[in-house]
Design an enzyme around this catalytic site. Structure first.
Site, PDB file in Angstrom:
ATOM      1  N   HIS A 306       0.860  -1.189   0.000  1.00 42.05           N
ATOM      2  CA  HIS A 306       0.000   0.000   0.000  1.00 42.05           C
ATOM      3  C   HIS A 306       0.891   1.232   0.000  1.00 42.05           C
ATOM      4  O   HIS A 306       1.946   1.243   0.628  1.00 42.05           O
ATOM      5  CB  HIS A 306      -0.887   0.023   1.250  1.00 42.05           C
ATOM      6  CG  HIS A 306      -2.032   0.973   1.129  1.00 42.05           C
ATOM      7  ND1 HIS A 306      -1.906   2.318   1.358  1.00 42.05           N
ATOM      8  CD2 HIS A 306      -3.316   0.764   0.761  1.00 42.05           C
ATOM      9  CE1 HIS A 306      -3.080   2.903   1.168  1.00 42.05           C
ATOM     10  NE2 HIS A 306      -3.941   1.991   0.799  1.00 42.05           N
ATOM     11  N   ASP A 363      -8.050  -5.052  -0.330  1.00 44.36           N
ATOM     12  CA  ASP A 363      -8.512  -5.804  -1.513  1.00 44.36           C
ATOM     13  C   ASP A 363      -8.210  -7.287  -1.434  1.00 44.36           C
ATOM     14  O   ASP A 363      -8.745  -8.068  -2.200  1.00 44.36           O
ATOM     15  CB  ASP A 363      -7.847  -5.221  -2.767  1.00 44.36           C
ATOM     16  CG  ASP A 363      -8.293  -3.793  -2.985  1.00 44.36           C
ATOM     17  OD1 ASP A 363      -7.468  -2.882  -2.851  1.00 44.36           O
ATOM     18  OD2 ASP A 363      -9.503  -3.607  -3.239  1.00 44.36           O
TER      19      ASP A 363
END
Ligand code: SDX
Length: 427
Positions: A306, A363
């Site tokens: 991320h 996700d």
């Protein structure tokens, strides 16, 4: 007025004093706005060290794995609130009273239908179009139906557009799915919750009654909460940039949908599931990990890493619990979950991922839950876009409330200096 200063020392020039800005939380920031007038720009491709705005909506601490919406921790909201209450909080800054919540949810519920002409819009798309392409097109086209409240300089118009988008995105999203499988569109029902109404529009048919499973309804509501907003991510920055020109809200949200579709961003849940399907068997994991580390291989471990979180994504923690709840409720022993669990275990103990602080992100698990709920992979990012609409709107409204200034970044030009043109084709 800033009470602290930074001094920029330049070769052969007088020092430049820059204000240091402090927010409620987070890093101190150097205000570089005066540098242009001093003959300098800053250079920061991808804006990894640049704040593009001031905001009160969401705070992320990537090192500590903290995510707050108007100060409320995401895990508390996911466990003790519902999506529409979180929408109220994001849009208004405070938790609603019972009366305020009732009024808000009634307005949203009563605006979920779309103009009947929009049904014909879908007919222009191939049935096998990717639902994100259809959602992007139809959302932008909503501007053609709502001329009555499109002056972005009028606060009441901005509020009406916000309610229309929040109300109609689940309807448009479900229509994208129904159109892709050749089934008739299902009208919204005012007696169902936001998440329950979406599931009904997705899965019910005229042939038999569809009963919303409360465990799946709760899981969908939690997925919507966990995807509602995330500070100045790529798609939210896109919405702000589009809105900074005074563009109408439907065009801005369509721009956000387009940006979210990218596999490095919201498209990762679809890409993650396709990756798990490609791995297929835990025995194949070492080879995929080798590829993920190979600089000459473009393969990335989808659902890992991320830009901001260099610790566990707090949303992934809640999503992981929800994933197990849904699979237990459905009595499913999902082979892909087995691959996902083993992949997570191996990656979290692999020096490459540990050194680079690459953890599973939101996700990684959302795709597994949506697949277990019978939602096709191509609809995963559509659901992410539906959930993120409230975050996009909240930032778009905040930008207008604060007074918009058109976004106009500069560049480091490394092309040709001026040179004379001689055509080889026009003598
Ligand atoms: C979302 O911004 C947001 O808030 C987004 C989001 C939201 O709610 O809006 O949180 C939603 O987009 C989540 C992220 C979903 N994307 C994916 O899961 C795609 C896979 N992840 C990578 O593409 C990547 O991790 C990014 C794009 C998410 C972040 O990239 P960064 O921070 O720019 O990291 P990087 O590319 O600089 O990588 C640092 C290092 C590099 O290795 P070195 O050059 O240091 O040797 O880590 C490696 C990268 O090669 N790396 C990965 C990796 N992610 C980074 N290696 C293998 N697999 C990965 N997934």
């Amino acid at each position: 007025m800033a009470d602290k200063k930074a001094t920029l020392t330049l070769p052969g020039e007088a020092d430049i004093e820059l204000d240091m800005l402090s927010g409620t939380l987070g890093l101190e920031e150097i205000d570089v706005r005066i540098l242009g007038s001093k003959g300098y720009f800053t250079f920061d491709p991808g804006f990894t060290s640049t704040a593009s705005c001031e905001s009160k909506i969401t705070y992320i601490d990537g090192e500590k794995g903290i995510l707050l919406h108007r100060g409320f921790p995401i895990d508390q909201l996911a466990l003790h609130s519902n999506y529409l209450e979180v929408c109220y909080i994001l849009l208004n800054g405070e938790a609603p009273t019972k009366e305020q919540y009732e009024e808000f949810s009634t307005i949203v519920t009563r605006h979920t239908m779309v103009h009947e002409q929009i049904h014909h819009l879908f007919r222009g798309f191939r049935r096998d179009s990717h639902p994100m392409a259809v959602m992007c097109g139809v959302t932008g086209a909503l501007a053609a139906f709502y001329h009555d409240a499109m002056d972005v300089n009028i606060e009441r118009h901005r509020e009406i557009a916000a309610f229309r988008l929040l109300s109609k995105m689940p309807t448009v999203a479900a229509m994208c799915y129904k159109y892709s499988i050749g089934q008739p569109f299902v009208y919204p029902r005012n007696d169902l919750s936001y998440a329950g109404n979406f599931l009904n529009m997705m899965f019910s048919t005229p042939c038999e009654e569809y009963v919303v499973n409360p465990v799946l309804e709760r899981a969908m509501d939690r997925i919507l909460i966990l995807h509602a907003d995330h500070e100045q991510n790529a798609s939210t920055s896109t919405v702000r940039t589009a809105g900074s020109s005074g563009a109408n809200p439907f065009a801005c949200i369509a721009a956000g949908i387009a940006s979210l579709w990218g596999p490095a961003h919201g498209g990762a849940n679809e890409a993650c599931l396709r990756m798990l399907e490609e791995i297929h068997n835990v025995d194949h994991i070492p080879d995929f990990l080798r590829r993920a580390k190979d600089k000459n291989d473009s393969f990335r471990l989808m659902g890992f890493g991320h830009r901001v979180y260099k610790n566990y994504d707090p949303r992934a923690t809640v999503m992981r619990e929800t994933c197990h709840e849904v699979l237990k409720e459905l009595g499913m022993k999902d082979d892909l979950l087995e691959v996902a669990m083993e992949l997570e275990h191996i990656a979290l103990n692999d020096p490459y991922f540990i050194e680079r602080k690459l953890y599973p992100n939101v996700d990684f698990y959302s795709g597994l839950i949506l697949k277990a709920m019978g939602i096709p992979t191509s609809m995963f990012t559509v659901i992410f876009a539906m959930a993120r609409t409230v975050g996009w709107i909240a930032h778009w409204k905040e930008m207008h409330d604060d007074g918009i200034k058109i976004a106009r970044p500069r560049q480091l030009y490394t092309g040709y200096d001026q040179r004379d043109f001689k055509s080889a084709i026009n003598k």
